[in-house]
Scaffold this motif. Structure first.
Motif, mmCIF file in Angstrom:
data_model
loop_
_atom_site.group_PDB
_atom_site.id
_atom_site.type_symbol
_atom_site.label_atom_id
_atom_site.label_comp_id
_atom_site.label_asym_id
_atom_site.label_seq_id
_atom_site.Cartn_x
_atom_site.Cartn_y
_atom_site.Cartn_z
ATOM 1 N N PHE A 218 0.833 -1.203 0.000
ATOM 2 C CA PHE A 218 0.000 0.000 0.000
ATOM 3 C C PHE A 218 0.867 1.252 0.000
ATOM 4 C CE2 PHE A 218 -2.289 3.481 1.934
ATOM 5 C CZ PHE A 218 -3.416 3.510 1.146
ATOM 6 N N HIS A 219 1.863 1.291 0.871
ATOM 7 C CA HIS A 219 2.713 2.477 0.963
ATOM 8 C C HIS A 219 3.502 2.686 -0.336
ATOM 9 C CE1 HIS A 219 4.523 5.634 3.388
ATOM 10 N NE2 HIS A 219 5.693 5.312 2.871
ATOM 11 N N SER A 220 3.968 1.606 -0.937
ATOM 12 C CA SER A 220 4.727 1.718 -2.189
ATOM 13 C C SER A 220 3.847 2.213 -3.335
ATOM 14 C CB SER A 220 5.339 0.376 -2.555
ATOM 15 O OG SER A 220 6.231 -0.043 -1.549
ATOM 16 N N LEU A 221 2.684 1.594 -3.508
ATOM 17 C CA LEU A 221 1.801 1.986 -4.608
ATOM 18 C C LEU A 221 1.255 3.393 -4.411
ATOM 19 C CD1 LEU A 221 -0.063 -1.409 -5.024
ATOM 20 C CD2 LEU A 221 1.586 -0.399 -6.608
ATOM 21 N N ASN A 222 0.912 3.732 -3.189
ATOM 22 C CA ASN A 222 0.436 5.092 -2.925
ATOM 23 C C ASN A 222 1.574 6.089 -3.096
ATOM 24 O OD1 ASN A 222 -2.005 6.432 -2.393
ATOM 25 N ND2 ASN A 222 -1.332 6.898 -0.328
ATOM 26 N N GLY A 223 2.796 5.650 -2.879
ATOM 27 C CA GLY A 223 3.949 6.510 -3.111
ATOM 28 C C GLY A 223 4.088 6.873 -4.590
ATOM 29 N N PHE A 224 3.821 5.899 -5.483
ATOM 30 C CA PHE A 224 3.834 6.203 -6.916
ATOM 31 C C PHE A 224 2.752 7.221 -7.265
ATOM 32 C CE2 PHE A 224 5.858 1.889 -7.367
ATOM 33 C CZ PHE A 224 7.087 2.383 -7.743
ATOM 34 N N ARG A 225 1.615 7.090 -6.619
ATOM 35 C CA ARG A 225 0.517 8.046 -6.834
ATOM 36 C C ARG A 225 0.951 9.451 -6.426
ATOM 37 N NH1 ARG A 225 -4.476 7.945 -3.073
ATOM 38 N NH2 ARG A 225 -5.926 9.293 -4.138
ATOM 39 N N HIS A 226 1.623 9.545 -5.288
ATOM 40 C CA HIS A 226 2.102 10.854 -4.826
ATOM 41 C C HIS A 226 3.202 11.405 -5.728
ATOM 42 C CE1 HIS A 226 0.047 11.718 -0.984
ATOM 43 N NE2 HIS A 226 -0.175 10.430 -0.994
ATOM 44 N N LEU A 227 4.045 10.536 -6.255
ATOM 45 C CA LEU A 227 5.064 11.001 -7.202
ATOM 46 C C LEU A 227 4.424 11.562 -8.468
ATOM 47 C CD1 LEU A 227 7.812 8.230 -6.863
ATOM 48 C CD2 LEU A 227 7.955 10.617 -6.136
ATOM 49 N N ALA A 228 3.345 10.931 -8.923
ATOM 50 C CA ALA A 228 2.630 11.457 -10.087
ATOM 51 C C ALA A 228 2.053 12.834 -9.770
ATOM 52 C CB ALA A 228 1.519 10.494 -10.507
ATOM 53 N N TRP A 229 1.533 13.003 -8.561
ATOM 54 C CA TRP A 229 1.004 14.309 -8.162
ATOM 55 C C TRP A 229 2.114 15.348 -8.115
ATOM 56 C CZ3 TRP A 229 -2.396 12.618 -3.425
ATOM 57 C CH2 TRP A 229 -3.536 11.965 -3.902
ATOM 58 N N ASP A 230 3.314 14.934 -7.681
ATOM 59 C CA ASP A 230 4.443 15.867 -7.643
ATOM 60 C C ASP A 230 4.808 16.346 -9.047
ATOM 61 O OD1 ASP A 230 4.578 15.665 -4.910
ATOM 62 O OD2 ASP A 230 6.233 14.219 -4.901
ATOM 63 N N LEU A 231 4.526 15.520 -10.038
ATOM 64 C CA LEU A 231 4.778 15.910 -11.425
ATOM 65 C C LEU A 231 3.593 16.664 -12.023
ATOM 66 C CD1 LEU A 231 6.443 12.611 -12.687
ATOM 67 C CD2 LEU A 231 7.573 14.782 -12.153
ATOM 68 N N GLY A 232 2.534 16.838 -11.245
ATOM 69 C CA GLY A 232 1.361 17.565 -11.713
ATOM 70 C C GLY A 232 0.397 16.709 -12.508
#
Length: 178
Positions: A134-148
């Motif tokens: 969960f933490h890893s996959l949600n981390g990818f989601r947050h990285l996508a948000w960091d890229l806008g």
């Protein structure tokens, strides 16, 4: 308060030409819709105490409808703390093991886990796999948000449920088949 009053007066002045027939020329009519009265200090404190009893505690979780965004955010923080806390705990135990006489070297750990019943092994693997995925996959989601990427409400909700689904799938896969 003053900015609200200025805004209200501006709106009244802007609307004044359309209401010119209803009011005397050049004169603004002010209406107070709230009743006011003079009270002494003790009565004022009593009124405030009664009002405070009527007020809800806000913001509070009980007044919000649960949404995937804040649920996923909460679990992301919880899983991050659990994973890092476990890592630190094991790291300190590993460093202290020679002094305390514990056997935390790899062959000892492998032998210990091999002697566990199958149900305990599955439960231990699921306990580690669920927060990790969960933490890893949600981390990818947050990285996508960091890229806008993916900031619309629809996409945020879709990716949130996607993370939940992928977490369950990968946890079951690695717990039961891995």
């Amino acid at each position: 308060m003053a900015s609200q009053r200025v805004f209200q007066l501006g709106l009244q002045r802007a609307a004044a030409p359309s209401f010119a027939k209803l009011q005397p020329a050049g004169r603004m009519v002010q209406r107070r819709l709230a009743a006011t009265q003079s009270v002494n200090s003790a009565e004022g404190h009593e009124i405030l105490a009664k009002q405070r009893l009527q007020r809800p505690v806000s913001p509070h979780l009980t007044i919000y409808k649960p949404q995937i965004t804040w649920t996923a955010s909460s679990f992301n923080r919880i899983t991050g703390v659990a994973l890092s806390g476990s890592l630190y705990l094991f790291g300190f135990a590993y460093l202290a093991a020679p002094t305390l006489g514990w056997h935390l070297e790899t062959p000892s750990l492998v032998a210990a886990v091999a002697s566990w019943p199958v149900a305990v092994k599955i439960a231990a693997k699921a306990t580690v796999a669920l927060p990790f995925f969960f933490h890893s996959l949600n981390g990818f989601r947050h990285l996508a948000w960091d890229l806008g990427i993916g900031f619309t409400n629809k996409v945020v909700i879709q990716t949130g449920w996607t993370v939940v689904g992928l977490t369950v799938a990968t946890t079951l896969y690695y717990t039961l088949l891995g």
